[in-house]
Design a protein around this motif. Structure first.
Motif, short mmCIF file in Angstrom:
data_model
loop_
_atom_site.label_atom_id
_atom_site.label_comp_id
_atom_site.label_asym_id
_atom_site.label_seq_id
_atom_site.Cartn_x
_atom_site.Cartn_y
_atom_site.Cartn_z
N TYR A 140 0.81 -1.22 0.00
CA TYR A 140 0.00 0.00 0.00
C TYR A 140 0.85 1.27 0.00
N HIS A 194 1.55 3.85 -2.78
CA HIS A 194 0.59 4.90 -3.17
C HIS A 194 0.91 6.26 -2.52
N HIS A 236 -1.24 10.80 4.15
CA HIS A 236 -2.63 11.18 3.88
C HIS A 236 -3.65 10.07 4.10
N ASP A 237 -3.25 8.82 4.03
CA ASP A 237 -4.22 7.73 4.25
C ASP A 237 -4.09 7.05 5.61
N ASP A 249 -3.52 12.85 -5.22
CA ASP A 249 -4.03 11.55 -4.80
C ASP A 249 -4.95 10.99 -5.89
N ASN A 295 -4.56 7.70 -8.35
CA ASN A 295 -5.61 6.69 -8.42
C ASN A 295 -6.10 6.50 -9.85
MN MN Z 1 -4.98 8.01 -1.25
#
Ligand code: MN
Length: 738
Positions: free
Chosen positions: A56, A59, A84-85, A152, A156
């Motif tokens: 992950y 990202h 950010h996540d 972001d 994506n």
């Molecule tokens: Mn994100």
């Protein structure tokens, strides 16, 4: 858990990010700050994988890389992007972030977390819109949050391939509805272009592939032309001691596609597929502006300019800060080519948006003012009286306009407005009171109505009256969010006042007749005065629209009011589809009730998308229908993958628009082609001719898209017919009404 190979990938990607950050790390602590954010995020996301199978953490690293390399933001933004996540996807809280990285970072991560929730958790449209609203509220705290969100989204979109299809539709719709316009508004052209291209690639894969193939097919001959075109320019600029770079750039696939849709032409008919860009290094002695015009003058010594195609965004930059001088000139072999002239500073602003303004703070102080002004506008809109989040979102979209005009006040100040803005929009842009009191205007010294549409360069003087008041109809004409908000709140205020006055007047009148106010009284009088509810009644009484002179008679009368119901005849589009359907996993039945959307009227062969209504009915839209795109962005949970079943033999109502030069018998020829040659039914026909030109609409039933295309081909071959286009069915109803 992660293997050694995963660990190597993570290290590699992060080292790459650190290298990219070298120029923004001014102090050794900056580098350490970024490393500690990475380590924190890496630990938090440890063991988790993306849909693509990668760890992950790649990202957030990629988002941080976009933030620094493609947008040019600094250390705090990189740190926030890395984190950010974390709050959304792991057990860590905003407080944990604050303890470790400080208040500022915690605030930004908090903003990003709220935004992430916006897309994911919504169960219905108003919830989703409410979340979007929250997300946009963060604009007023720190614009960097929105920019990181765009990074972001970009990552994506770049990795959308691994998402399931129903998620793709939702993400693409949001991107085209909100994120690409937002990127445009912030001047992030490169990111906007890439978001649009990727959206097209997933929503219309065939169109995308066709255009891409055509562009690469013609690349060699285009390069040749550009070479030939540039040669004399390069020579001339060198003779004049100008330091510059010249490039030929193909326009984006999305913008080419848009143009093909708008003008209903094929790619071969689009002549401006590319633009020549000249980026010059400014000299210390001559101002940039003069240099732009000097280069323009040198180029037009070689090639003739098209007089109406000069765009001067040097004197008056676009509202998002864009500066450049554009012109179109006649190149070799009689081919028009667009030339964009920019200084290095202008170029960086164009590519990286207002983030670049900070870098040029001293010279471009005005531009920052422009951005502040816009953020203030957004904040005003957010604080406006609109309670409904869905409505708010629509109005916010208005503020993300893509085309602008520049107009002048009587004193010669400039104002930027969206294309299509009318006199009233201008009045409200200047001041709410000016709008509220407006009764007309002088546009270029000529009297015009409040609804007059403005064009660039107009000078407007608003004429006011102290007794004037905003009218409800105005809402149908104005285009800016600012004007809408102001008119609504003024009307609401006026209505509240009227209601207060109405209550007092009615109480007074009832007392005179010695009748106590009761529900029965209202049941009796509302139908007589044709009011839907008490509020309407009071406000009409207060406004003097309803006179209470005959109240006594009304109250005495027996309440046997005659009820008349009006039934609207509706053309029912409901049909049953059999098999061959794709739908979202939540749906179990193989047989569904479908309705064809009236806004875009898809017919078999069109690419379509469905939306589930509350009662389970699925409304089918064309994929490129604006209303469908909006709905997909706001109500992603309702999307149903839909395809045409091949066995249907039903006729569909379609409307085509014809234009051409009038001649005797043309109507007969056209209708003959339609009815006898191709055996389709005309339902409605409307033709108007004036000054030797005719214009008409024909509504007819066809079996599928191929039938329609064949028919349009035949009709366009009739002598005198210049253009044939498919249009919305609603148009013909509107034009032929009454
Ligand atoms: Mn994100």
């Amino acid at each position: 858990m992660f293997s050694e190979k995963d660990d190597i990938i993570i290290r590699e990607r992060f080292d790459d990010l650190l290298n990219a950050c070298a120029s923004i790390c001014k102090k050794p602590q900056d580098r350490d700050f970024i490393i500690s954010a990475f380590e924190f995020a890496n630990k938090a996301h440890w063991g988790v994988r993306r849909k693509s199978g990668e760890p992950y953490i790649v990202h957030p690293i990629a988002v941080a890389k976009i933030v620094v390399s493609e947008i040019g933001l600094g250390v705090k933004s990189v740190v926030s992007a890395l984190l950010h996540d974390v709050v959304e996807d792991t057990d860590y809280t905003v407080e944990d972030i604050e303890r470790k990285f400080g208040k500022k970072i915690a605030m930004m991560v908090d903003g990003l977390t709220k935004m992430k929730k916006a897309g994911d958790l919504a169960n219905n449209s108003s919830e989703q819109a409410e979340n979007f609203k929250k997300m946009l509220l963060t604009l007023s705290d720190d614009v960097r949050v929105i920019i990181i969100k765009l990074a972001d989204r970009l990552h994506n979109m770049r990795t959308l391939q691994s998402m399931p299809q129903h998620k793709q539709v939702k993400i693409v719709s949001e991107t085209i509805y909100l994120f690409a316009p937002l990127a445009h508004r912030l001047g992030l052209y490169k990111i906007k272009t890439e978001l649009e291209d990727l959206s097209l690639k997933y929503s219309f894969p065939n169109d995308y592939a066709q255009i891409a193939a055509k562009l690469s097919e013609t690349a060699a001959s285009r390069d040749q032309f550009i070479e030939k075109f540039n040669r004399p320019i390069i020579e001339k600029l060198k003779q004049n001691d100008i330091e510059f770079e010249i490039t030929g750039r193909v326009k984006s696939i999305y913008s080419i596609w848009k143009k093909m849709q708008r003008k209903q032409v094929t790619i071969d008919e689009i002549y401006d597929l590319f633009a020549i860009r000249i980026v010059f290094k400014p000299t210390a002695v001559v101002p940039e502006k003069s240099q732009c015009w000097h280069i323009y003058s040198l180029i037009t010594d070689i090639y003739k300019p098209k007089p109406d195609r000069i765009r001067d965004w040097v004197n008056i930059p676009k509202a998002n800060g864009y500066e450049a001088l554009h012109c179109t000139v006649m190149g070799p072999d009689g081919i028009w080519a667009e030339v964009q002239i920019r200084s290095q500073r202008m170029d960086e602003i164009a590519e990286k948006g207002f983030a670049a303004h900070w870098k040029y703070k001293d010279r471009g102080a005005d531009q920052e003012g422009e951005l502040d002004k816009w953020i203030k506008e957004v904040r005003d809109a957010l604080n406006g009286p609109t309670e409904d989040a869905v409505e708010f979102l629509d109005e916010f979209k208005l503020n993300l306009y893509t085309s602008e005009i520049v107009v002048f006040t009587p004193k010669g100040d400039t104002r930027t407005l969206p294309k299509g803005a009318i006199v009233l929009d201008f009045a409200y842009e200047i001041h709410t009171n000016l709008g509220n009191r407006a009764i007309g205007a002088k546009v270029n010294y000529k009297m015009e109505s409040l609804y007059k549409e403005l064009t660039s360069g107009d000078q407007i003087e608003i004429i006011t009256s102290n007794t004037a008041k905003p009218k409800v109809e105005w809402l149908d004409y104005v285009v800016t969010a600012k004007a809408k908000q102001a008119i609504k709140s003024s009307i609401k205020r006026e209505m509240d006042n009227n209601i207060q006055r109405g209550i007092a007047m009615f109480d007074e009148a009832l007392k005179k007749h010695r009748v106590p106010p009761s529900a029965r009284v209202f049941r009796k009088i509302l139908p007589v005065y044709k009011c839907a509810n008490k509020e309407e009644f009071y406000s009409k009484v207060g406004a003097g629209i309803i006179q209470l002179d005959n109240l006594g008679k009304v109250l005495r009368e027996n309440a046997t009011t005659k009820l008349i119901k009006y039934w609207n005849l509706q053309f029912s589009n409901t049909i049953k589809f059999l098999g061959n359907l794709y739908h979202s996993p939540s749906s179990t039945s193989n047989e569904q009730s479908y309705k064809i959307a009236e806004c875009c009227n898809p017919i078999p062969g069109d690419e379509v998308v469905g939306f589930k209504e509350d009662d389970g009915t699925i409304v089918v839209h064309r994929k490129d229908c604006d209303i469908a795109i909006k709905q997909a962005a706001q109500q992603g949970d309702r999307i149903v993958q839909t395809k045409w079943s091949s066995e249907k033999i039903i006729s569909y109502l379609c409307t085509i628009e014809l234009r051409g030069t009038d001649r005797m018998g043309i109507l007969l020829d056209v209708s003959q082609v339609i009815t006898s040659q191709l055996n389709v039914n005309i339902r409605k026909l409307y033709i108007e001719s004036h000054d030797g030109i005719f214009e008409g609409y024909i509504s007819l039933y066809v079996k599928n898209r191929q039938d329609l295309l064949n028919l349009m081909n035949k009709v366009s071959s009739v002598k005198g017919v210049e253009s044939v286009n498919r249009v919305d069915n609603a148009i013909v109803n509107e034009r032929t009404a009454g």
